[in-house]
Design an enzyme around this catalytic site. Structure first.
Site, short mmCIF file in Angstrom:
data_model
loop_
_atom_site.label_atom_id
_atom_site.label_comp_id
_atom_site.label_asym_id
_atom_site.label_seq_id
_atom_site.Cartn_x
_atom_site.Cartn_y
_atom_site.Cartn_z
CB SER A 116 -0.97 -0.04 1.19
OG SER A 116 -1.97 0.96 1.06
CD GLU A 212 -2.91 -2.74 -3.88
OE1 GLU A 212 -4.09 -2.82 -3.54
OE2 GLU A 212 -2.05 -2.19 -3.16
CG HIS A 277 -5.49 -2.46 -0.05
ND1 HIS A 277 -4.58 -2.07 -1.00
CD2 HIS A 277 -5.22 -1.73 1.06
CE1 HIS A 277 -3.79 -1.14 -0.49
NE2 HIS A 277 -4.16 -0.91 0.75
#
Length: 307
Positions: A116, A212, A277
């Site tokens: 992330s 992502e 995620h």
């Protein structure tokens, strides 16, 4: 794009530092993550400022200087074999310019794991250290402490990486074909906002791009992809593998955006590869040559992620 240096795999008793370069950490989850690592016969410890809170900016785990100091101290400690991020959130971009990259390079290669917001650090480790890094579950993350699939895949990657050289997609090909290249990528928003900085690659030419994101509406995903297209960052990319898009709106609304923005690249594009995620997120290495087969929905590494 060339292969990067692979760190050594972990062995029982390996010393593991947990750091918080981004957002504030929930103590209960941190302790659960440390307990899990101990259960793997590792020797984990939390860096001094992991549970800090910034006095004015509540979305940061302590001050920039303290977060950077924890990361650098852990990396330069010769007794530490791996550095794992406690969580994502936001803040890693504020840390990369505060690190002494010459000292970290001199410390030699070791495992770095995060995902992330840690995308900013993955890029910096590639650019400044030439090092393979792992994009996967973080030590105080829900997936890390509660999801058996995520735990098992990460553990295999750390201890027996030759057993997890192929990742399989649950989706279909957005664009067919096969491609080979060196893996790179992470969170789309971080890659787009990092463009043009000293610690981010100038482009993805020759690479297999793994993308992502979380919490971005379809128009915001469009905006970030358009930014990368307009700057030329995606010129010459060999192929694209898409992970999860949690809280990015209904997938049936997002999928046309991905197809529209990526379909014109003329390269294979695989969806739903199972990293990012999502529940049971897989751990993927950045910096290793692999083959992407959009028709079978697989990404196969030429060599294990770690030596």
């Amino acid at each position: 794009m060339k292969d990067l240096v692979r760190p050594s795999r972990l062995a029982p008793g390996a010393r593991v530092a947990v750091v918080a370069p981004s957002g504030p950490v929930v103590e209960e989850r941190l302790q659960a993550g440390l307990d899990l690592l101990r259960g793997w016969d590792l020797d984990p410890f939390a860096a001094p400022h992991v549970l800090d809170r910034h006095g004015e900016l509540g979305y940061l785990a302590g001050t920039d200087a303290d977060r950077a100091a924890d990361l650098q101290r852990a990396w330069c400690d010769p007794d530490v074999d791996a550095v794992i991020c406690a969580r994502g959130g936001y803040g890693a971009q504020r840390v990369v310019d505060l690190l002494d990259w010459e000292a970290m390079r001199a410390a030699g290669p070791k495992v770095f794991l995060g995902f992330s917001d840690s995308t900013a650090l993955h890029e910096a480790f590639a650019v400044r250290l030439g090092l393979v890094t792992l994009y996967g579950p973080v030590a105080a993350g829900i997936d890390f402490v509660k999801n058996a699939r995520a735990q098992e895949h990460l553990r295999a990657t750390l201890f027996a990486p030759e057993t997890v050289r192929t990742l399989s997609s649950n989706g279909t090909a957005l664009a067919p074909g096969r491609a080979r290249g060196v893996t790179l990528g992470g969170c789309l928003a971080l890659l787009a906002t990092g463009y043009g900085t000293a610690h981010t690659r100038s482009g993805a030419r020759g690479g297999l791009l793994l993308l992502e994101d979380v919490g971005e509406r379809p128009y915001a995903v469009d905006r970030a992809l358009t930014q990368l297209l307009r700057t030329g960052w995606l010129d010459g990319v060999a192929g694209v593998a898409l992970g999860s898009w949690a809280r990015c709106g209904p997938y049936e609304e997002l999928r046309p955006v991905l197809a529209d923005r990526l379909g014109g690249l003329g390269v294979p594009v695989v969806e739903e590869l199972g990293f990012g995620h999502c529940d049971g997120a897989l751990t993927v290495p950045f910096g290793v040559t692999a083959e992407l087969d959009a028709d079978t929905g697989t990404l196969t590494l030429d060599v294990p992620a770690l030596r």
